[in-house]
Write an enzyme that holds these catalytic residues in place. Structure first.
Site, PDB file in Angstrom:
ATOM      1  N   GLU A  99      90.876 -27.589  17.870  1.00  0.00           N
ATOM      2  CA  GLU A  99      91.514 -28.797  17.307  1.00  0.00           C
ATOM      3  C   GLU A  99      91.165 -30.020  18.140  1.00  0.00           C
ATOM      4  OE1 GLU A  99      92.839 -30.418  15.122  1.00  0.00           O
ATOM      5  OE2 GLU A  99      94.530 -29.477  14.106  1.00  0.00           O
ATOM      6  N   PHE A 152      98.556 -43.639  20.036  1.00  0.00           N
ATOM      7  CA  PHE A 152      97.655 -43.217  18.969  1.00  0.00           C
ATOM      8  C   PHE A 152      96.224 -43.335  19.472  1.00  0.00           C
ATOM      9  CE2 PHE A 152      95.493 -42.882  14.947  1.00  0.00           C
ATOM     10  CZ  PHE A 152      96.202 -41.848  14.366  1.00  0.00           C
ATOM     11  N   ARG A 165      85.428 -42.583  14.675  1.00  0.00           N
ATOM     12  CA  ARG A 165      85.096 -41.210  15.093  1.00  0.00           C
ATOM     13  C   ARG A 165      83.867 -41.198  16.002  1.00  0.00           C
ATOM     14  NH1 ARG A 165      88.185 -37.692  11.869  1.00  0.00           N
ATOM     15  NH2 ARG A 165      88.463 -38.306   9.707  1.00  0.00           N
TER      16      ARG A 165
HETATM   17  P1  IMP Z   1     100.363 -32.715  14.129  1.00  0.00           P
HETATM   18  O1  IMP Z   1     100.543 -31.817  12.950  1.00  0.00           O
HETATM   19  O2  IMP Z   1     101.488 -33.721  14.247  1.00  0.00           O
HETATM   20  O3  IMP Z   1     100.156 -31.961  15.422  1.00  0.00           O
HETATM   21  O4  IMP Z   1      99.108 -33.629  13.845  1.00  0.00           O
HETATM   22  C1  IMP Z   1      97.849 -33.183  14.010  1.00  0.00           C
HETATM   23  C2  IMP Z   1      96.838 -34.022  13.296  1.00  0.00           C
HETATM   24  O5  IMP Z   1      97.232 -35.397  13.126  1.00  0.00           O
HETATM   25  C3  IMP Z   1      95.583 -34.069  14.135  1.00  0.00           C
HETATM   26  O6  IMP Z   1      94.741 -32.979  13.828  1.00  0.00           O
HETATM   27  C4  IMP Z   1      95.003 -35.414  13.762  1.00  0.00           C
HETATM   28  O7  IMP Z   1      94.231 -35.296  12.593  1.00  0.00           O
HETATM   29  C5  IMP Z   1      96.207 -36.275  13.481  1.00  0.00           C
HETATM   30  N1  IMP Z   1      96.584 -37.026  14.699  1.00  0.00           N
HETATM   31  C6  IMP Z   1      97.677 -36.850  15.458  1.00  0.00           C
HETATM   32  N2  IMP Z   1      97.722 -37.709  16.487  1.00  0.00           N
HETATM   33  C7  IMP Z   1      96.595 -38.457  16.376  1.00  0.00           C
HETATM   34  C8  IMP Z   1      96.044 -39.533  17.163  1.00  0.00           C
HETATM   35  O8  IMP Z   1      96.580 -39.977  18.202  1.00  0.00           O
HETATM   36  N3  IMP Z   1      94.859 -40.042  16.720  1.00  0.00           N
HETATM   37  C9  IMP Z   1      94.218 -39.583  15.625  1.00  0.00           C
HETATM   38  N4  IMP Z   1      94.694 -38.585  14.867  1.00  0.00           N
HETATM   39  C10 IMP Z   1      95.869 -38.037  15.232  1.00  0.00           C
HETATM   40 MG    MG Z   2      92.863 -33.096  12.740  1.00  0.00          MG
END
Ligand code: IMP
Ligand code: MG
Length: 180
Positions: A99, A152, A165
């Site tokens: 991930e 973020f 990206r």
């Molecule tokens: P989670 O389910 O809250 O753990 O979110 C996971 C997904 O959200 C990641 O695989 C990213 O695609 C997106 N995400 C979470 N935090 C960030 C960030 O700080 N930058 C970019 N994408 C993020």
């Molecule tokens: Mg992701």
């Protein structure tokens, strides 16, 4: 790239490269004489997994999954939909989920449940970044690149509406995340 929304650098390119080498060496040792299936979660992890795989010695294979979480683009609701499933069977295999970032952990937690139901021999996780202060579910991340603060992040695969990206470093996003 000149862009006022690229904030403070959180992880520099040389730190990324060094940590990826270390993780690759660790994974090579742990999976010696096995052939792990590395599963990249699209799109963010594609960048990390490409570098990580080249730091692994010995046989390993790669496959990808794409998932989407309902709700806003920057906060996960925990409801996840599989947009693209694996091409290969993982039954009896050693799976390593790769991930880009684990935030609340809800996406990964759903994914792990889905993968475990397919009866692999083992399932572990390698996350480049984690934001421990945001975690909402208990997850065992075997390999972690860097812990970052509750910011973020963009770059090295991480996006804001598909942008950034291609940055060779990880930076804090300077825009307003609530606007997304
Ligand atoms: P989670 O389910 O809250 O753990 O979110 C996971 C997904 O959200 C990641 O695989 C990213 O695609 C997106 N995400 C979470 N935090 C960030 C960030 O700080 N930058 C970019 N994408 C993020
Ligand atoms: Mg992701």
């Amino acid at each position: 790239m000149r862009d006022a929304l690229i904030g403070e650098v959180l992880v520099q390119p040389d730190e990324l490269a060094r940590r990826v080498r270390e993780l690759g060496a660790e994974i090579s040792r742990d999976y010696k004489d096995r052939e792990p299936v590395l599963i990249g979660v699209l799109k963010g992890a594609a960048f990390f997994i490409a570098d990580l795989m080249r730091a692994i010695e010995g046989h390993c294979v790669v496959d990808f999954m794409a998932v989407s979480s309902y709700g806003s683009s920057t906060a996960t609701s925990g409801v996840v939909r599989i947009l693209k499933d694996l091409d290969m069977s993982i039954e009896g295999r050693d799976v390593l989920v790769v991930e880009d970032i684990v935030d609340s952990g809800l996406t990964l937690s759903y994914l792990l449940r889905t993968l475990r139901a397919r009866e692999p021999r083992s399932v572990e996780v390698c996350a480049l970044l984690t934001k421990p202060s945001r975690r909402r579910v208990d997850l065992d991340l075997k390999y972690v690149g860097f812990e970052i603060p509750d910011k973020f992040a963009i770059g090295y695969g991480l996006d804001v509406e598909e942008r950034y990206r291609n940055l060779p470093f990880v930076a804090e996003y300077g825009g307003n995340v609530d606007d997304l």
